[in-house]
Structure formats: C-alpha cells, structure tokens
Design a protein around this motif. Structure first.
Motif, PDB file in Angstrom:
ATOM      1  N   CYS A  36       0.817  -1.220   0.000  1.00  0.00           N
ATOM      2  CA  CYS A  36       0.000   0.000   0.000  1.00  0.00           C
ATOM      3  C   CYS A  36       0.851   1.271   0.000  1.00  0.00           C
ATOM      4  O   CYS A  36       0.346   2.358  -0.250  1.00  0.00           O
ATOM      5  CB  CYS A  36      -0.929   0.000   1.211  1.00  0.00           C
ATOM      6  SG  CYS A  36      -0.055   0.171   2.787  1.00  0.00           S
ATOM      7  N   LYS A  37       2.114   1.150   0.339  1.00  0.00           N
ATOM      8  CA  LYS A  37       3.074   2.263   0.383  1.00  0.00           C
ATOM      9  C   LYS A  37       2.826   3.270   1.502  1.00  0.00           C
ATOM     10  O   LYS A  37       3.427   4.345   1.510  1.00  0.00           O
ATOM     11  CB  LYS A  37       3.118   3.018  -0.962  1.00  0.00           C
ATOM     12  CG  LYS A  37       3.675   2.204  -2.108  1.00  0.00           C
ATOM     13  CD  LYS A  37       3.867   3.067  -3.341  1.00  0.00           C
ATOM     14  CE  LYS A  37       4.358   2.268  -4.529  1.00  0.00           C
ATOM     15  NZ  LYS A  37       5.728   1.802  -4.376  1.00  0.00           N
ATOM     16  N   LYS A  53       4.445  -6.593  -3.056  1.00  0.00           N
ATOM     17  CA  LYS A  53       4.115  -7.151  -1.747  1.00  0.00           C
ATOM     18  C   LYS A  53       5.336  -7.847  -1.141  1.00  0.00           C
ATOM     19  O   LYS A  53       6.061  -8.558  -1.837  1.00  0.00           O
ATOM     20  CB  LYS A  53       2.985  -8.182  -1.877  1.00  0.00           C
ATOM     21  CG  LYS A  53       1.655  -7.586  -2.297  1.00  0.00           C
ATOM     22  CD  LYS A  53       0.631  -8.700  -2.460  1.00  0.00           C
ATOM     23  CE  LYS A  53      -0.694  -8.144  -2.938  1.00  0.00           C
ATOM     24  NZ  LYS A  53      -1.696  -9.204  -3.165  1.00  0.00           N
ATOM     25  N   CYS A  73       1.148   0.955   9.301  1.00  0.00           N
ATOM     26  CA  CYS A  73       0.971  -0.236   8.464  1.00  0.00           C
ATOM     27  C   CYS A  73      -0.378  -0.910   8.759  1.00  0.00           C
ATOM     28  O   CYS A  73      -0.617  -1.372   9.879  1.00  0.00           O
ATOM     29  CB  CYS A  73       2.107  -1.231   8.705  1.00  0.00           C
ATOM     30  SG  CYS A  73       1.898  -2.755   7.735  1.00  0.00           S
TER      31      CYS A  73
END
Ligand code: SF4
Ligand code: SF4
Length: 85
Positions: A36-37, A53, A73
């Motif tokens: 997702c960065k 991923k 995260c």
C-alpha cells in the motif's frame, strides 16, 4: 574565508541520520504486506523502499526509529524491535 566551518546545504539522504537512532528499529516481517506504500509515505527520512508485496524494507543508515512506519501499516507487517535484535 570561513574554511571548514561552513559546509554545503545537504539533506538527510546525504547525511547518515541513522546514527541518531536510539533503542528501537523497525523490522519488516514481509508476510502480510499488501504494497500500500503507507510506510513509504509516512517515513520522515524517506528511507523505505519496495516495489511489490513483501519487498518493503528500510535503510538503517537513515532510519531514526520514530516508529511511524509500524504505526501506519494496516497489516501490522512492521514491528518495532530493540536495536540489538
Ligand atoms: S522508524 Fe521512522 S525513520 Fe525508521 S523507517 Fe520507520 S518511519 Fe522511517
Ligand atoms: S505499510 Fe505495511 S502493508 Fe503497506 S507497503 Fe508498508 S509494509 Fe506493506
């Protein structure tokens, strides 16, 4: 005229700010990462890289151990661990 006292402007990328880190560092588990960065975007040192991923990791030369990456995260795939681990 001011000799070595004056240095050029620089960035945290050029200066290894990781030497300021105290006690904790991130550990990227690389198990549940969804790429997702979010960790990349939140890191104040811009020291996290990755593409797909479970490939994200950080550069300890620049990490200050702030814990932002672990906090943001969504998959809890980053832990903050003691420096010696
Ligand atoms: S602990 Fe802070 S400085 Fe280190 S990689 Fe995570 S967000 Fe970046
Ligand atoms: S925030 Fe977590 S899930 Fe998202 S890219 Fe970073 S390690 Fe992967």
């Amino acid at each position: 005229m001011f000799g070595p006292l004056i240095s050029k402007p620089s960035t945290s990328k050029a200066n290894k700010t990781g030497s300021w880190r105290v006690e904790h560092k991130p550990k990227f588990l690389k198990k549940d990462c969804i790429a997702c960065k979010m960790c990349v975007l939140i890191c104040p040192e811009a020291c996290i890289t990755g593409e797909a991923k479970n490939t994200y990791d950080y550069d300890s030369n620049f990490c200050k151990g702030c814990g932002n990456c672990a906090a943001v995260c969504p998959k809890k795939d980053i832990l903050m661990v003691k420096e010696e681990e």
